[in-house]
Write a protein that holds these residues in place. Structure first.
Motif, mmCIF file in Angstrom:
data_model
loop_
_atom_site.group_PDB
_atom_site.id
_atom_site.type_symbol
_atom_site.label_atom_id
_atom_site.label_comp_id
_atom_site.label_asym_id
_atom_site.label_seq_id
_atom_site.Cartn_x
_atom_site.Cartn_y
_atom_site.Cartn_z
ATOM 1 N N UNK A 5 -5.410 -17.682 9.255
ATOM 2 C CA UNK A 5 -6.276 -17.402 8.313
ATOM 3 C C UNK A 5 -6.605 -19.105 8.100
ATOM 4 N N UNK A 6 -8.517 -18.862 7.499
ATOM 5 C CA UNK A 6 -8.706 -19.602 6.934
ATOM 6 C C UNK A 6 -9.322 -19.496 5.804
ATOM 7 N N UNK A 7 -9.137 -20.396 4.641
ATOM 8 C CA UNK A 7 -10.012 -20.767 4.026
ATOM 9 C C UNK A 7 -11.418 -21.610 4.101
ATOM 10 N N UNK A 8 -12.940 -20.984 3.641
ATOM 11 C CA UNK A 8 -13.764 -21.906 3.856
ATOM 12 C C UNK A 8 -14.384 -22.505 2.688
ATOM 13 N N UNK A 9 -14.789 -23.698 1.903
ATOM 14 C CA UNK A 9 -15.892 -24.453 0.792
ATOM 15 C C UNK A 9 -16.648 -24.515 1.348
ATOM 16 N N UNK A 10 -17.986 -24.275 1.352
ATOM 17 C CA UNK A 10 -18.511 -24.537 1.548
ATOM 18 C C UNK A 10 -20.084 -25.413 0.525
ATOM 19 N N UNK A 11 -20.417 -26.878 1.297
ATOM 20 C CA UNK A 11 -21.513 -27.595 0.632
ATOM 21 C C UNK A 11 -22.532 -27.066 0.046
ATOM 22 N N UNK A 12 -22.923 -25.819 0.542
ATOM 23 C CA UNK A 12 -24.127 -25.258 -0.502
ATOM 24 C C UNK A 12 -23.278 -23.227 -0.050
ATOM 25 N N UNK A 13 -22.689 -23.044 -1.771
ATOM 26 C CA UNK A 13 -22.726 -21.870 -1.399
ATOM 27 C C UNK A 13 -23.363 -20.383 -2.167
ATOM 28 N N UNK A 14 -25.339 -20.682 -2.032
ATOM 29 C CA UNK A 14 -25.850 -19.812 -2.032
ATOM 30 C C UNK A 14 -25.387 -18.944 -1.116
ATOM 31 N N UNK A 15 -26.415 -17.563 -1.756
ATOM 32 C CA UNK A 15 -25.713 -16.266 -1.660
ATOM 33 C C UNK A 15 -26.418 -16.230 0.536
ATOM 34 N N UNK A 16 -27.272 -16.912 0.266
ATOM 35 C CA UNK A 16 -27.927 -17.330 1.942
ATOM 36 C C UNK A 16 -27.039 -18.104 2.808
ATOM 37 N N UNK A 17 -27.001 -18.950 2.379
ATOM 38 C CA UNK A 17 -25.832 -19.760 3.253
ATOM 39 C C UNK A 17 -24.112 -19.341 3.923
ATOM 40 N N UNK A 18 -23.826 -18.378 2.324
ATOM 41 C CA UNK A 18 -22.576 -18.129 2.560
ATOM 42 C C UNK A 18 -22.761 -17.135 3.472
ATOM 43 N N UNK A 19 -23.631 -15.660 3.502
ATOM 44 C CA UNK A 19 -24.138 -15.056 4.116
ATOM 45 C C UNK A 19 -24.463 -15.205 6.010
ATOM 46 N N UNK A 20 -25.035 -16.258 6.068
ATOM 47 C CA UNK A 20 -25.554 -16.636 7.262
ATOM 48 C C UNK A 20 -24.311 -17.725 7.620
ATOM 49 N N UNK A 21 -23.557 -17.719 7.305
ATOM 50 C CA UNK A 21 -21.656 -18.868 7.830
ATOM 51 C C UNK A 21 -21.352 -17.453 7.922
ATOM 52 N N UNK A 22 -20.739 -16.513 7.300
ATOM 53 C CA UNK A 22 -20.075 -15.712 7.311
ATOM 54 C C UNK A 22 -20.464 -14.759 8.918
ATOM 55 N N UNK A 23 -21.734 -14.835 9.216
ATOM 56 C CA UNK A 23 -22.517 -14.533 10.110
ATOM 57 C C UNK A 23 -21.951 -14.871 11.333
ATOM 58 N N UNK A 24 -22.178 -16.686 11.344
ATOM 59 C CA UNK A 24 -21.975 -17.178 12.461
ATOM 60 C C UNK A 24 -20.398 -16.957 12.515
ATOM 61 N N UNK A 25 -19.569 -16.580 12.243
ATOM 62 C CA UNK A 25 -17.623 -16.141 12.279
ATOM 63 C C UNK A 25 -17.757 -14.440 12.464
ATOM 64 N N UNK A 26 -17.993 -13.885 12.418
ATOM 65 C CA UNK A 26 -18.830 -12.322 12.660
ATOM 66 C C UNK A 26 -18.781 -12.722 14.092
#
Length: 95
Positions: A5-26
């Motif tokens: 399990x890994x938890x990530x705190x992003x530099x830019x936690x805007x909805x778009x940035x979080x969704x984009x990074x979640x897609x990279x992981x998925x």
């Protein structure tokens, strides 16, 4: 079974940035043979102590987890995460 399990705190936690990074992981799903399951979650609470994204992965063995760590698909994800994350924490356990 090993759960990673890994938890990530992003530099830019805007909805778009979080969704984009979640897609990279998925996008790792189905591309790494030793990866038995993957779940990516986006925080809904947004509290002061919240992290933005969780990654829960499962492997048959420690050897499989080690193989995942050096897999080319995972290495590309690490490149992305290195650029976008502010912090991360992890835990690995037998399940």
């Amino acid at each position: 079974m090993i759960t990673h399990i890994v938890l990530f705190k992003l530099k830019d936690n805007s909805e778009e940035s979080v969704a984009r990074t979640a897609a990279v992981l998925r996008d790792m799903e189905g591309k790494i043979d030793v990866l038995k399951s993957i779940e990516v979650g986006i925080d809904v609470l947004h509290s002061e102590r919240s992290y933005d994204i969780s990654l829960v992965t499962k492997f048959e063995s420690m050897a499989d987890l080690e193989a995942y760590q050096v897999h080319p698909v995972h290495k590309k994800v690490i490149e992305h995460m290195t650029q976008v994350r502010e912090a991360s924490v992890s835990v690995d356990y037998e399940s």
